[in-house]
Every structure is written in structure tokens, then in C-alpha cells.
Design an enzyme around this catalytic site. Structure first.
Site, PDB file in Angstrom:
ATOM      1  N   LYS A   5       0.933   4.081  -2.927  1.00 34.42           N
ATOM      2  CA  LYS A   5       0.544   5.453  -2.630  1.00 34.42           C
ATOM      3  C   LYS A   5       1.683   6.434  -2.892  1.00 34.42           C
ATOM      4  O   LYS A   5       1.442   7.592  -3.282  1.00 34.42           O
ATOM      5  CB  LYS A   5       0.076   5.560  -1.178  1.00 34.42           C
ATOM      6  CG  LYS A   5      -1.274   4.893  -0.916  1.00 34.42           C
ATOM      7  CD  LYS A   5      -2.368   5.472  -1.802  1.00 34.42           C
ATOM      8  CE  LYS A   5      -3.757   5.061  -1.354  1.00 34.42           C
ATOM      9  NZ  LYS A   5      -4.809   5.596  -2.256  1.00 34.42           N
ATOM     10  N   TYR A  18       0.836  -1.212   0.000  1.00 37.37           N
ATOM     11  CA  TYR A  18       0.000   0.000   0.000  1.00 37.37           C
ATOM     12  C   TYR A  18       0.869   1.259   0.000  1.00 37.37           C
ATOM     13  O   TYR A  18       0.609   2.212  -0.750  1.00 37.37           O
ATOM     14  CB  TYR A  18      -0.904  -0.047   1.232  1.00 37.37           C
ATOM     15  CG  TYR A  18      -1.799   1.133   1.440  1.00 37.37           C
ATOM     16  CD1 TYR A  18      -2.925   1.332   0.653  1.00 37.37           C
ATOM     17  CD2 TYR A  18      -1.534   2.040   2.470  1.00 37.37           C
ATOM     18  CE1 TYR A  18      -3.773   2.418   0.876  1.00 37.37           C
ATOM     19  CE2 TYR A  18      -2.377   3.119   2.694  1.00 37.37           C
ATOM     20  CZ  TYR A  18      -3.489   3.306   1.896  1.00 37.37           C
ATOM     21  OH  TYR A  18      -4.317   4.382   2.118  1.00 37.37           O
TER      22      TYR A  18
END
Length: 305
Positions: free
Chosen positions: A177, A173
Site C-alpha cells: 500500500k 500489505y
């Protein structure tokens, strides 16, 4: 008396808009006069199918409040789904003004336990799921600009504090991001000539993805103001996605509760130049001297000590 609506006449696409932040953004854009394409594939937190139709429910909610919205259930991390998303806006409303990229899910693991499939799935939906809608929307806006119809187009991408500082147990993640921030900077530089502004937000809010974390770490909401409500982030998204934000592009903002922060990103810090090749030992001494002059990095979320 209230002034003009910020998004009057604009068509806004919001991905991952069936719940949480995306739903809040869709409702807030509609409240400011936008016609909204509500995209949501309708999956669980880990990306598995969920057939309860969240995009259709949010579109109905907007229409019930007097707004205009249409649901789109395609997978925007595929070329077909992203192209269909843009076509839905154009076929339904005849234009596209703003793209809010928000879709995502989690598959958290410590790095040594992180399966390749979990890495690929998270990077796919977050990073590829930003790239493909952006690509197809940008192709439309470039064609409009070349035809003499220069748009006032806006893109708002969704990064995270994990993308800015890292987050223990979220290597996939965090990497996705962080990639979204770099994609935002490149898109802003490439697309400005066509009338497209591209910015990113790093929101902190209570959603399906974060509710367990906030339940463990955050105090109960203060009376009259829930600082972790996703609706707190949406006003910035609405403004960035409107014509009112003219001239703001290539920026990253943190948004949490009532706080907005302009993030300043990577900038050159202390530097030294020997003017010739270093030996390894010399490079080590020089590096330690530079680190002594530099600011300490922000702590990684969840790091101990």
C-alpha cells in the site's frame, strides 16, 4: 431539482468491484451516469478461488437499477488480464475515461512468521494489480492524446492507513500500500501531459478484509449513520474520477465516514549541514538534535506502548 450527473457519458473501470468498497464505488459511479466495467476475479480473502460470480452479480444489480454495466472476471495482476480489462471497456463502450484500482486481499502474519509466498501474493495483487491496469489504460490514453483526442482521464488508486503509517502483522500489505502511493505520485507526474490525472485514497471502511478488526475495535453504528459503511468513501472516488475534479492530481486522501483528509506526506523536516564529512559520533549528536526538533511520527496501527 438535481443537477447534471457527474459521470454522464463516462466509462469507468473498477477492479475488485464484486464486494465491499469496489462494489460501492461501481454502484455510485453508475448512479452518477457512468457505464461501468465491473472487474472481480472472484476469490476469497486469502486469494483462493470463489466461483459465485460477484462481478456478474454487481453488473446485474447496476442494470436492474437502470444503469449500464458489464462484468470482467480476469486477473488484473497479469499482463493478459489487465490488457483484457481495458479492451473490454473499449470493445463494449468505445472509450475509457476512469480507472479505479481497488482489488486486493490479505494474508496477515507477523514478520517472523510471514512466508515468502504470502509476501509475493499480497504484493502481487495490490501493487502489481495497480501497475498493470494503469499501464494499459495509460497506453490507450497516450495514444488518444497523440492522435489529437486529449482525454479527461482519471485514475483513483487505493492505498490504506497501513500504507501511510504501517500496521503490525501486515508487513506485506503495508509495503504494497505504501508502494501504491509512490506509484500514484510517479504516474501523476508522467501522465499529466496526456490529460490523465492520478490520485490515491486511503479508505477506512468495513469490508470483508476489515470486518473482524472493526468488530473488535469500533462501536456500534450510530442511529441513521454507519460511519464504517463502504458507501461513505465512494462519493470522493466518484468526484475524483469525474471531469469535475479538473486540476487535482498527485494527491492522497484519507476517507472515513463523513471525514476527508488531504494527506501531506513526506516533506523535509529539520536539517543541518556541516559542509564536510561527519564522524560517526558527530553524525549521532547532529541526528539527536534534529530529532528533538522534529514532529513525532504517527503511531503504527496495532503497536503496543
Amino acid at each position: 431539482m438535481r443537477g447534471p450527473l457527474l459521470c454522464e457519458g463516462r466509462v469507468v473501470v473498477v477492479t475488485g468491484a464484486g464486494r465491499g468498497l469496489g462494489r460501492a464505488h461501481a454502484l455510485a459511479c453508475a448512479a452518477e451516469g457512468a457505464r461501468v466495467v465491473v472487474n472481480d476475479l472472484g476469490v476469497g480473502l486469502d486469494g483462493t478461488p470463489d466461483d459465485d460470480g460477484p462481478a456478474a452479480r454487481v453488473a446485474r444489480e447496476i442494470r436492474a437499477a437502470g444503469g449500464d454495466a458489464v462484468a470482467h472476471g480476469g486477473d488484473i495482476a497479469t499482463t493478459e488480464g489487465a490488457a483484457s480489462l481495458v479492451r473490454t471497456a473499449l470493445d463494449t463502450y468505445g472509450r475509457l475515461d476512469t480507472l479505479v484500482n481497488n482489488a486486493g486481499f490479505l494474508r496477515d502474519r507477523m514478520l517472523v512468521n510471514l512466508d515468502e509466498d504470502d509476501w509475493d501474493a499480497v504484493v502481487r495483487v495490490h501493487l502489481k494489480g495497480h501497475f498493470l491496469p494503469l499501464k494499459h489504460a495509460a497506453a490507450h490514453w497516450r495514444a488518444e492524446a497523440k492522435a489529437g483526442r486529449r482525454p479527461e482521464a482519471r485514475v483513483v488508486n487505493t492505498s490504506s492507513g497501513a500504507g501511510l503509517s504501517g500496521s503490525v502483522g501486515q508487513g506485506n500489505y503495508s509495503a504494497a500500500k505504501a508502494g501504491i502511493i509512490a506509484l500514484t505520485l510517479v504516474a501523476a507526474a508522467e501522465l499529466g501531459r496526456y490529460g490523465v490525472q492520478v490520485n490515491a485514497i486511503a479508505p477506512a471502511a468495513r469490508t470483508r478484509m476489515t470486518e473482524e478488526t472493526f468488530a473488535r475495535t469500533m462501536a456500534a453504528p450510530a442511529e441513521g449513520f454507519d460511519a464504517m459503511a463502504p458507501e461513505n468513501v465512494s462519493p470522493l472516488v466518484v468526484w475524483l474520477g469525474s471531469a469535475a475534479g479538473a486540476g487535482v492530481t498527485g494527491r492522497v486522501f484519507e476517507a472515513e465516514g463523513g471525514r476527508i483528509t488531504v494527506m501531506e506526506g513526506w516533506r523535509p523536516g529539520p536539517s543541518t549541514d556541516k559542509g564536510a564529512r561527519w564522524t560517526p559520533a558527530e553524525a549521532g549528536v547532529a541526528t539527536l538534535n534534529l530529532l528533538a526538533q522534529a514532529e513525532a511520527p504517527a503511531a503504527v496501527y496495532g503497536a503496543v506502548g
